[in-house]
Motif scaffolding. Sequence first.
Motif, mmCIF file in Angstrom:
data_model
loop_
_atom_site.group_PDB
_atom_site.id
_atom_site.type_symbol
_atom_site.label_atom_id
_atom_site.label_comp_id
_atom_site.label_asym_id
_atom_site.label_seq_id
_atom_site.Cartn_x
_atom_site.Cartn_y
_atom_site.Cartn_z
ATOM 1 N N VAL A 175 16.805 3.973 6.320
ATOM 2 C CA VAL A 175 16.227 4.550 7.537
ATOM 3 C C VAL A 175 14.795 4.059 7.654
ATOM 4 N N ILE A 176 14.471 3.438 8.787
ATOM 5 C CA ILE A 176 13.129 2.921 9.030
ATOM 6 C C ILE A 176 12.543 3.664 10.218
ATOM 7 N N SER A 177 11.501 4.418 9.980
ATOM 8 C CA SER A 177 10.915 5.281 11.000
ATOM 9 C C SER A 177 10.026 4.493 11.956
ATOM 10 N N ALA A 178 9.517 5.189 12.974
ATOM 11 C CA ALA A 178 8.731 4.563 14.030
ATOM 12 C C ALA A 178 7.444 3.936 13.492
ATOM 13 N N GLY A 179 7.103 2.789 14.054
ATOM 14 C CA GLY A 179 5.824 2.175 13.753
ATOM 15 C C GLY A 179 5.759 1.394 12.464
ATOM 16 N N VAL A 180 6.884 1.152 11.812
ATOM 17 C CA VAL A 180 6.877 0.453 10.517
ATOM 18 C C VAL A 180 6.725 -1.049 10.738
ATOM 19 N N ARG A 181 5.927 -1.674 9.878
ATOM 20 C CA ARG A 181 5.773 -3.125 9.873
ATOM 21 C C ARG A 181 6.252 -3.657 8.522
ATOM 22 N N ILE A 182 7.202 -4.580 8.551
ATOM 23 C CA ILE A 182 7.742 -5.173 7.334
ATOM 24 C C ILE A 182 7.360 -6.647 7.345
ATOM 25 N N ILE A 183 6.527 -7.054 6.398
ATOM 26 C CA ILE A 183 5.933 -8.386 6.434
ATOM 27 C C ILE A 183 6.135 -9.082 5.094
ATOM 28 N N GLY A 184 6.761 -10.262 5.104
ATOM 29 C CA GLY A 184 6.828 -11.054 3.887
ATOM 30 C C GLY A 184 8.234 -11.378 3.440
ATOM 31 N N ASN A 185 8.324 -11.954 2.252
ATOM 32 C CA ASN A 185 9.586 -12.315 1.615
ATOM 33 C C ASN A 185 9.920 -11.189 0.641
ATOM 34 N N LEU A 186 10.762 -10.236 1.052
ATOM 35 C CA LEU A 186 10.933 -9.022 0.261
ATOM 36 C C LEU A 186 12.295 -8.391 0.501
ATOM 37 N N THR A 187 12.589 -7.380 -0.318
ATOM 38 C CA THR A 187 13.830 -6.616 -0.209
ATOM 39 C C THR A 187 13.512 -5.134 -0.156
ATOM 40 N N ILE A 188 14.187 -4.430 0.730
ATOM 41 C CA ILE A 188 14.152 -2.965 0.744
ATOM 42 C C ILE A 188 15.525 -2.505 0.269
ATOM 43 N N GLY A 189 15.564 -1.843 -0.885
ATOM 44 C CA GLY A 189 16.834 -1.472 -1.495
ATOM 45 C C GLY A 189 17.598 -0.423 -0.706
ATOM 46 N N SER A 190 18.874 -0.312 -0.986
ATOM 47 C CA SER A 190 19.749 0.634 -0.300
ATOM 48 C C SER A 190 19.296 2.076 -0.506
ATOM 49 N N GLU A 191 19.700 2.942 0.447
ATOM 50 C CA GLU A 191 19.429 4.386 0.387
ATOM 51 C C GLU A 191 17.922 4.697 0.396
ATOM 52 N N THR A 192 17.153 3.871 1.074
ATOM 53 C CA THR A 192 15.699 4.070 1.127
ATOM 54 C C THR A 192 15.292 4.595 2.488
ATOM 55 N N TRP A 193 14.286 5.474 2.496
ATOM 56 C CA TRP A 193 13.705 5.979 3.741
ATOM 57 C C TRP A 193 12.261 5.534 3.814
ATOM 58 N N VAL A 194 11.918 4.794 4.887
ATOM 59 C CA VAL A 194 10.557 4.308 5.091
ATOM 60 C C VAL A 194 9.904 5.160 6.174
ATOM 61 N N GLY A 195 8.823 5.858 5.813
ATOM 62 C CA GLY A 195 8.178 6.793 6.723
ATOM 63 C C GLY A 195 7.411 6.130 7.845
ATOM 64 N N PRO A 196 6.991 6.911 8.847
ATOM 65 C CA PRO A 196 6.323 6.375 10.035
ATOM 66 C C PRO A 196 5.051 5.605 9.712
ATOM 67 N N ASN A 197 4.836 4.529 10.478
ATOM 68 C CA ASN A 197 3.604 3.729 10.445
ATOM 69 C C ASN A 197 3.309 3.108 9.079
ATOM 70 N N THR A 198 4.333 2.935 8.267
ATOM 71 C CA THR A 198 4.154 2.293 6.962
ATOM 72 C C THR A 198 4.143 0.775 7.116
ATOM 73 N N VAL A 199 3.299 0.112 6.348
ATOM 74 C CA VAL A 199 3.281 -1.340 6.301
ATOM 75 C C VAL A 199 3.886 -1.763 4.957
ATOM 76 N N VAL A 200 5.025 -2.426 4.996
ATOM 77 C CA VAL A 200 5.738 -2.841 3.790
ATOM 78 C C VAL A 200 5.456 -4.319 3.538
ATOM 79 N N THR A 201 4.857 -4.638 2.400
ATOM 80 C CA THR A 201 4.551 -6.026 2.049
ATOM 81 C C THR A 201 5.109 -6.417 0.689
ATOM 82 N N GLU A 202 5.778 -5.482 0.000
ATOM 83 C CA GLU A 202 6.341 -5.754 -1.315
ATOM 84 C C GLU A 202 7.756 -5.202 -1.387
ATOM 85 N N THR A 203 8.524 -5.727 -2.327
ATOM 86 C CA THR A 203 9.890 -5.252 -2.535
ATOM 87 C C THR A 203 9.907 -3.775 -2.921
ATOM 88 N N ILE A 204 10.874 -3.037 -2.351
ATOM 89 C CA ILE A 204 11.032 -1.615 -2.628
ATOM 90 C C ILE A 204 12.387 -1.406 -3.305
#
Length: 222
Positions: A175-204
């Motif tokens: 689940v990716i909430s409003a305002g999220v920015r995902i930048i780069g060469n990375l992986t977001i693992g299964s069953e993950t919740w990304v909160g509002p306005n988060t900037v993701v630049t590393e693997t989760i």
Amino acid sequence: NGFDRGGRRLFGGAGLHRCVFTTTTGWGTAPFAGGACITFMTLGQTFKLIRSDLHARLKYEGRVPSITTMLGALLNPAALATCVWRFQVWIHRKRIPLINKFLALGNMMLFAAELEPEAEVEEGFLLLNPVGVMLHGHTKIGKNCVIAHQITTTLGPRVGFDPINDYIIIGDNVVISAGVRIIGNLTIGSETWVGPNTVVTETIPPNSLVLGKTVTAREARP
């Protein structure tokens, strides 16, 4: 097929013919399919994906699937944007660039969504609001994922940017909430919740809760 560090599946095949290579993440090696290698998708597979997207929307809204509810769900702007994009992907695989461009412009003008046809999204995709969503072509999204509005996936610009081999991989049930920015060469693992306005630049890693710069573990689903 892609797998997380515990050997769990990140995303499946959706009936596409692919060639496979690997990328190394921060916590292991995750095999995945390169978008440039996809050469074929049938119209039937496209309709199957659209149907699964509509079922996901009805489930989210607590409605029982029927002809009436499916038609009603299809008239939702976010569902229409997703449907147009699914056909755009099919047209792209058929190598008809002019129609592909018209569909892309339609999504941008009507729904303010820029969804590149090279991206791979598995079944059960739920776009809550299309406004401001930018999906980069080197994005791979697993099954049953939910995305809100004002979402961006992009490879850069950044240090070490590789426009050919860099990919953003998002696992199942993310689940990716409003305002999220995902930048780069990375992986977001299964069953993950990304909160509002988060900037993701590393693997989760899988089963994570991400709020700002804080990543915490979630309890795995039974």
